[in-house]
Design a protein around this motif. Structure first.
Motif, PDB file in Angstrom:
ATOM      1  N   MET A   1      13.436  73.493  50.716  1.00 59.37           N
ATOM      2  CA  MET A   1      14.423  74.272  51.501  1.00 59.37           C
ATOM      3  C   MET A   1      15.795  73.933  50.621  1.00 59.37           C
ATOM      4  O   MET A   1      17.215  74.579  50.257  1.00 59.37           O
ATOM      5  N   PHE A   2      15.744  72.555  49.842  1.00 56.61           N
ATOM      6  CA  PHE A   2      17.159  72.190  49.535  1.00 56.61           C
ATOM      7  C   PHE A   2      16.790  72.905  48.205  1.00 56.61           C
ATOM      8  O   PHE A   2      18.129  72.538  47.424  1.00 56.61           O
ATOM      9  N   ARG A   3      15.533  73.258  47.394  1.00 55.77           N
ATOM     10  CA  ARG A   3      15.355  74.182  46.017  1.00 55.77           C
ATOM     11  C   ARG A   3      16.414  75.037  45.996  1.00 55.77           C
ATOM     12  O   ARG A   3      17.038  75.262  45.471  1.00 55.77           O
ATOM     13  N   LYS A   4      16.317  76.112  47.242  1.00 55.46           N
ATOM     14  CA  LYS A   4      16.603  76.967  47.478  1.00 55.46           C
ATOM     15  C   LYS A   4      18.178  76.846  47.478  1.00 55.46           C
ATOM     16  O   LYS A   4      18.714  78.006  47.716  1.00 55.46           O
ATOM     17  N   MET A   5      18.531  76.137  48.218  1.00 56.49           N
ATOM     18  CA  MET A   5      20.199  75.776  48.751  1.00 56.49           C
ATOM     19  C   MET A   5      20.344  75.491  46.857  1.00 56.49           C
ATOM     20  O   MET A   5      21.695  76.135  46.684  1.00 56.49           O
ATOM     21  N   LYS A   6      19.758  74.790  46.203  1.00 54.76           N
ATOM     22  CA  LYS A   6      20.676  74.425  45.004  1.00 54.76           C
ATOM     23  C   LYS A   6      20.721  75.793  44.358  1.00 54.76           C
ATOM     24  O   LYS A   6      21.168  75.678  43.758  1.00 54.76           O
ATOM     25  N   GLU A   7      19.011  76.687  44.079  1.00 54.98           N
ATOM     26  CA  GLU A   7      18.927  77.950  43.292  1.00 54.98           C
ATOM     27  C   GLU A   7      20.738  78.862  44.079  1.00 54.98           C
ATOM     28  O   GLU A   7      21.245  79.420  43.124  1.00 54.98           O
ATOM     29  N   ASP A   8      21.103  78.873  45.731  1.00 62.51           N
ATOM     30  CA  ASP A   8      22.227  79.666  45.921  1.00 62.51           C
ATOM     31  C   ASP A   8      23.373  79.162  45.080  1.00 62.51           C
ATOM     32  O   ASP A   8      24.122  80.386  44.777  1.00 62.51           O
ATOM     33  N   ILE A   9      23.430  77.837  44.854  1.00 63.56           N
ATOM     34  CA  ILE A   9      25.424  77.587  44.225  1.00 63.56           C
ATOM     35  C   ILE A   9      25.002  77.796  43.049  1.00 63.56           C
ATOM     36  O   ILE A   9      25.735  77.991  42.831  1.00 63.56           O
ATOM     37  N   LYS A  10      23.497  77.588  42.527  1.00 60.04           N
ATOM     38  CA  LYS A  10      23.487  77.760  41.048  1.00 60.04           C
ATOM     39  C   LYS A  10      23.592  78.990  40.482  1.00 60.04           C
ATOM     40  O   LYS A  10      24.780  79.787  40.253  1.00 60.04           O
TER      41      LYS A  10
ATOM     42  N   SER B   1      30.219  72.699  42.119  1.00 60.33           N
ATOM     43  CA  SER B   1      29.554  73.262  43.220  1.00 60.33           C
ATOM     44  C   SER B   1      30.055  72.530  44.217  1.00 60.33           C
ATOM     45  O   SER B   1      29.585  72.999  45.751  1.00 60.33           O
ATOM     46  N   PHE B   2      30.933  71.531  44.375  1.00 59.39           N
ATOM     47  CA  PHE B   2      31.302  71.369  45.413  1.00 59.39           C
ATOM     48  C   PHE B   2      32.201  72.010  46.091  1.00 59.39           C
ATOM     49  O   PHE B   2      32.504  72.915  47.662  1.00 59.39           O
ATOM     50  N   GLU B   3      33.161  72.691  46.024  1.00 58.35           N
ATOM     51  CA  GLU B   3      34.069  73.688  45.793  1.00 58.35           C
ATOM     52  C   GLU B   3      33.523  74.999  46.323  1.00 58.35           C
ATOM     53  O   GLU B   3      33.254  75.276  47.631  1.00 58.35           O
ATOM     54  N   VAL B   4      32.345  75.414  45.736  1.00 59.29           N
ATOM     55  CA  VAL B   4      31.117  76.728  46.526  1.00 59.29           C
ATOM     56  C   VAL B   4      30.551  76.192  47.779  1.00 59.29           C
ATOM     57  O   VAL B   4      30.932  76.951  48.742  1.00 59.29           O
ATOM     58  N   VAL B   5      29.817  74.738  48.203  1.00 55.80           N
ATOM     59  CA  VAL B   5      29.434  75.016  49.620  1.00 55.80           C
ATOM     60  C   VAL B   5      30.487  74.726  50.457  1.00 55.80           C
ATOM     61  O   VAL B   5      30.044  74.826  51.247  1.00 55.80           O
ATOM     62  N   LEU B   6      31.649  73.858  49.955  1.00 57.82           N
ATOM     63  CA  LEU B   6      33.277  73.995  50.927  1.00 57.82           C
ATOM     64  C   LEU B   6      33.874  75.323  51.422  1.00 57.82           C
ATOM     65  O   LEU B   6      33.976  75.435  52.049  1.00 57.82           O
ATOM     66  N   THR B   7      33.858  76.011  50.400  1.00 53.49           N
ATOM     67  CA  THR B   7      34.572  77.403  50.634  1.00 53.49           C
ATOM     68  C   THR B   7      34.661  78.889  50.745  1.00 53.49           C
ATOM     69  O   THR B   7      35.205  79.570  51.017  1.00 53.49           O
TER      70      THR B   7
END
Length: 220
Positions: free
Chosen positions: A1-10, A22-28
Protein backbone atom coordinates in the motif's frame (compact mmCIF):
# COMPACT_ATOMS: atom_id res chain seq x y z
CA UNK A 1 0.00 0.00 0.00
CA UNK A 2 2.78 2.43 0.95
CA UNK A 3 4.65 1.62 -2.25
CA UNK A 4 1.58 2.53 -4.27
CA UNK A 5 1.16 5.76 -2.32
CA UNK A 6 4.76 6.68 -3.12
CA UNK A 7 4.05 5.92 -6.79
CA UNK A 8 1.06 8.26 -6.74
CA UNK A 9 3.09 11.08 -5.21
CA UNK A 10 5.97 10.56 -7.64
CA UNK A 11 3.53 10.55 -10.57
CA UNK A 12 2.21 13.98 -9.58
CA UNK A 13 5.71 15.37 -9.01
CA UNK A 14 6.73 14.24 -12.50
CA UNK A 15 3.64 15.45 -14.34
CA UNK A 16 2.66 18.67 -12.59
CA UNK A 17 5.22 21.50 -12.83
CA UNK A 18 3.34 23.33 -10.06
CA UNK A 19 4.15 20.57 -7.55
CA UNK A 20 7.07 21.84 -5.43
CA UNK A 21 7.41 19.10 -2.84
CA UNK A 22 5.99 15.77 -1.76
CA UNK A 23 4.77 17.40 1.44
CA UNK A 24 2.76 19.95 -0.54
CA UNK A 25 1.32 17.24 -2.79
CA UNK A 26 0.16 15.10 0.14
CA UNK A 27 -1.50 18.01 1.94
CA UNK A 28 -3.05 20.04 -0.88
CA UNK A 29 -3.79 17.87 -3.94
CA UNK A 30 -7.48 16.98 -3.92
CA UNK A 31 -7.04 14.53 -6.81
CA UNK A 32 -4.61 12.52 -4.72
CA UNK A 33 -6.98 12.60 -1.74
CA UNK A 34 -9.81 11.35 -3.96
CA UNK A 35 -7.71 8.46 -5.29
CA UNK A 36 -6.60 7.37 -1.85
CA UNK A 37 -10.14 7.63 -0.48
CA UNK A 38 -11.35 5.52 -3.38
CA UNK A 39 -8.86 2.79 -2.52
CA UNK A 40 -10.45 2.52 0.92
CA UNK A 41 -13.98 2.66 -0.48
CA UNK A 42 -13.16 0.03 -3.11
CA UNK A 43 -11.88 -2.40 -0.47
CA UNK A 44 -15.11 -1.97 1.49
CA UNK A 45 -17.11 -2.41 -1.72
CA UNK A 46 -15.40 -5.71 -2.52
CA UNK A 47 -16.15 -6.91 1.02
CA UNK A 48 -19.84 -6.12 0.31
CA UNK A 49 -19.87 -3.36 2.91
CA UNK A 50 -21.71 -1.25 0.39
CA UNK A 51 -23.16 1.37 2.74
CA UNK A 52 -19.79 2.08 4.36
CA UNK A 53 -18.18 2.22 0.93
CA UNK A 54 -20.70 4.80 -0.24
CA UNK A 55 -20.21 6.82 2.93
CA UNK A 56 -16.46 7.01 2.33
CA UNK A 57 -17.12 7.95 -1.30
CA UNK A 58 -19.54 10.71 -0.37
CA UNK A 59 -17.27 12.18 2.32
CA UNK A 60 -14.47 12.27 -0.25
CA UNK A 61 -16.82 13.94 -2.75
CA UNK A 62 -17.74 16.59 -0.18
CA UNK A 63 -14.11 17.54 0.49
CA UNK A 64 -12.63 17.13 -3.01
CA UNK A 65 -15.47 17.79 -5.47
CA UNK A 66 -14.58 14.49 -7.17
CA UNK A 67 -17.12 11.66 -7.25
CA UNK A 68 -15.72 8.17 -7.77
CA UNK A 69 -18.10 5.27 -7.28
CA UNK A 70 -16.62 2.64 -4.92
CA UNK A 71 -17.12 -0.04 -7.57
CA UNK A 72 -14.87 1.61 -10.15
CA UNK A 73 -11.61 -0.23 -10.90
CA UNK A 74 -8.61 2.08 -11.08
CA UNK A 75 -5.04 1.16 -12.01
CA UNK A 76 -1.70 2.49 -10.85
CA UNK A 77 -0.44 6.08 -11.13
CA UNK A 78 -3.88 7.53 -11.84
CA UNK A 79 -3.43 11.30 -12.03
CA UNK A 80 -6.36 13.67 -11.50
CA UNK A 81 -5.24 17.22 -12.27
CA UNK A 82 -7.33 19.82 -10.37
CA UNK A 83 -10.37 17.54 -10.49
CA UNK A 84 -13.39 19.59 -9.48
CA UNK A 85 -16.56 18.19 -11.05
CA UNK A 86 -15.15 14.81 -12.09
CA UNK A 87 -17.60 11.88 -12.04
CA UNK A 88 -16.50 8.24 -12.45
CA UNK A 89 -19.22 5.58 -12.63
CA UNK A 90 -19.56 2.23 -10.92
CA UNK A 91 -18.46 -0.06 -13.75
CA UNK A 92 -15.61 2.12 -15.02
CA UNK A 93 -12.30 0.37 -15.57
CA UNK A 94 -9.21 2.59 -15.69
CA UNK A 95 -5.76 1.30 -16.59
CA UNK A 96 -2.32 2.45 -15.53
CA UNK A 97 -0.83 5.93 -16.11
CA UNK A 98 -4.17 7.51 -16.99
CA UNK A 99 -4.65 11.28 -16.64
CA UNK A 100 -7.96 13.14 -16.45
CA UNK A 101 -8.72 16.82 -15.90
CA UNK A 102 -11.47 18.81 -14.23
CA UNK A 103 -15.07 18.42 -15.34
CA UNK A 104 -14.63 14.98 -16.91
CA UNK A 105 -17.50 12.51 -16.77
CA UNK A 106 -16.97 8.78 -17.25
CA UNK A 107 -20.63 7.88 -17.15
CA UNK A 108 -23.46 5.79 -18.52
CA UNK A 109 -26.09 6.56 -21.12
CA UNK A 110 -29.22 5.34 -19.34
CA UNK A 111 -30.52 2.72 -16.92
CA UNK A 112 -28.97 -0.30 -18.62
CA UNK A 113 -27.70 -3.14 -16.41
CA UNK A 114 -24.26 -4.71 -16.24
CA UNK A 115 -21.22 -2.98 -17.74
CA UNK A 116 -22.49 0.50 -18.52
CA UNK A 117 -19.48 2.77 -18.05
CA UNK A 118 -16.29 3.26 -20.08
CA UNK A 119 -13.04 1.33 -20.02
CA UNK A 120 -9.85 3.40 -20.33
CA UNK A 121 -6.73 1.48 -21.22
CA UNK A 122 -3.19 2.45 -20.22
CA UNK A 123 -1.73 5.91 -20.93
CA UNK A 124 -5.05 7.55 -21.83
CA UNK A 125 -5.57 11.29 -21.39
CA UNK A 126 -9.03 12.83 -21.04
CA UNK A 127 -8.93 16.63 -21.18
CA UNK A 128 -11.09 19.18 -19.36
CA UNK A 129 -14.86 18.91 -19.64
CA UNK A 130 -14.90 15.79 -21.81
CA UNK A 131 -17.75 13.30 -21.47
CA UNK A 132 -17.07 9.63 -22.17
CA UNK A 133 -20.38 7.80 -21.97
CA UNK A 134 -21.52 4.20 -22.17
CA UNK A 135 -19.82 0.83 -22.19
CA UNK A 136 -17.12 1.86 -24.64
CA UNK A 137 -13.36 1.43 -24.76
CA UNK A 138 -10.67 4.08 -25.12
CA UNK A 139 -7.56 2.36 -26.45
CA UNK A 140 -4.02 2.70 -25.15
CA UNK A 141 -2.14 5.98 -25.65
CA UNK A 142 -5.28 7.75 -26.89
CA UNK A 143 -6.43 11.29 -26.10
CA UNK A 144 -9.88 12.79 -25.69
CA UNK A 145 -9.96 16.52 -26.43
CA UNK A 146 -11.42 19.12 -24.09
CA UNK A 147 -15.22 19.39 -24.25
CA UNK A 148 -15.63 16.30 -26.43
CA UNK A 149 -18.54 13.87 -26.08
CA UNK A 150 -17.41 10.33 -26.88
CA UNK A 151 -20.07 7.68 -27.47
CA UNK A 152 -18.14 5.09 -29.51
CA UNK A 153 -14.98 3.06 -29.08
CA UNK A 154 -11.70 4.84 -29.73
CA UNK A 155 -8.79 2.80 -31.17
CA UNK A 156 -5.35 2.79 -29.62
CA UNK A 157 -2.94 5.66 -30.43
CA UNK A 158 -5.77 7.93 -31.50
CA UNK A 159 -7.02 11.44 -30.83
CA UNK A 160 -10.74 12.11 -30.64
CA UNK A 161 -12.37 15.56 -30.49
CA UNK A 162 -15.75 17.19 -31.06
CA UNK A 163 -19.44 16.52 -30.39
CA UNK A 164 -20.00 13.71 -31.05
CA UNK A 165 -16.40 12.61 -30.69
CA UNK A 166 -14.58 11.96 -33.97
CA UNK A 167 -11.18 10.32 -34.36
CA UNK A 168 -8.95 12.89 -36.06
CA UNK A 169 -5.54 11.30 -35.58
CA UNK A 170 -4.65 7.63 -35.53
CA UNK A 171 -1.07 6.39 -35.43
CA UNK A 172 -0.10 9.84 -36.71
CA UNK A 173 3.08 11.82 -36.24
CA UNK A 174 1.33 14.41 -34.06
CA UNK A 175 0.86 11.91 -31.26
CA UNK A 176 4.12 12.57 -29.45
CA UNK A 177 2.98 12.28 -25.85
CA UNK A 178 -0.15 11.92 -23.81
CA UNK A 179 0.08 15.44 -22.36
CA UNK A 180 0.12 17.47 -25.60
CA UNK A 181 -3.61 18.17 -25.49
CA UNK A 182 -3.04 21.89 -26.11
CA UNK A 183 -2.15 20.98 -29.73
CA UNK A 184 -5.26 18.96 -30.51
CA UNK A 185 -6.84 19.67 -33.90
CA UNK A 186 -10.20 21.43 -34.15
CA UNK A 187 -12.45 19.74 -36.74
CA UNK A 188 -15.19 22.38 -36.30
CA UNK A 189 -12.72 25.17 -37.13
CA UNK A 190 -11.38 23.15 -40.06
CA UNK A 191 -14.90 22.77 -41.42
CA UNK A 192 -15.64 26.48 -40.97
CA UNK A 193 -12.40 27.35 -42.77
CA UNK A 194 -13.40 25.07 -45.64
CA UNK A 195 -16.82 26.74 -45.85
CA UNK A 196 -15.19 30.19 -45.85
CA UNK A 197 -12.95 29.14 -48.71
CA UNK A 198 -15.91 27.81 -50.68
CA UNK A 199 -17.86 31.02 -50.03
CA UNK A 200 -14.99 33.15 -51.31
CA UNK A 201 -14.77 30.98 -54.41
CA UNK A 202 -18.49 31.37 -55.08
CA UNK A 203 -18.30 35.14 -54.54
CA UNK A 204 -15.46 35.41 -57.04
CA UNK A 205 -17.39 33.29 -59.54
CA UNK A 206 -20.54 35.40 -59.11
CA UNK A 207 -18.57 38.60 -59.56
CA UNK A 208 -17.04 37.19 -62.72
CA UNK A 209 -20.49 36.33 -64.12
CA UNK A 210 -21.86 39.81 -63.27
CA UNK A 211 -18.87 41.49 -64.96
CA UNK A 212 -19.44 39.39 -68.06
CA UNK A 213 -23.10 40.47 -68.20
CA UNK A 214 -22.13 44.14 -67.82
CA UNK A 215 -19.70 43.85 -70.71
CA UNK A 216 -22.33 42.15 -72.87
CA UNK A 217 -24.78 44.98 -72.06
CA UNK A 218 -22.21 47.60 -73.04
CA UNK A 219 -21.68 45.87 -76.39
CA UNK A 220 -25.41 45.89 -77.09
Amino acid sequence: MFRKMKEDIKCIMEQDPAARSSFEVVLTYSGLHAVWSHQIAHVLYKKRLLFLARCVSQVSRFFTGIEIHPGAKIGRRFFIDHGMGIVIGETCEIGDDVTIYQGVTLGGTGKEKGKRHPTLHNNVLVASGAKVLGSITIGENSKVGAGSVVLKDVPSDSTVVGIPGTVVIRNGERIVGRHDHQDLPDPVKDRCDALDSELERLKARLEQIENSRVKEGDLL
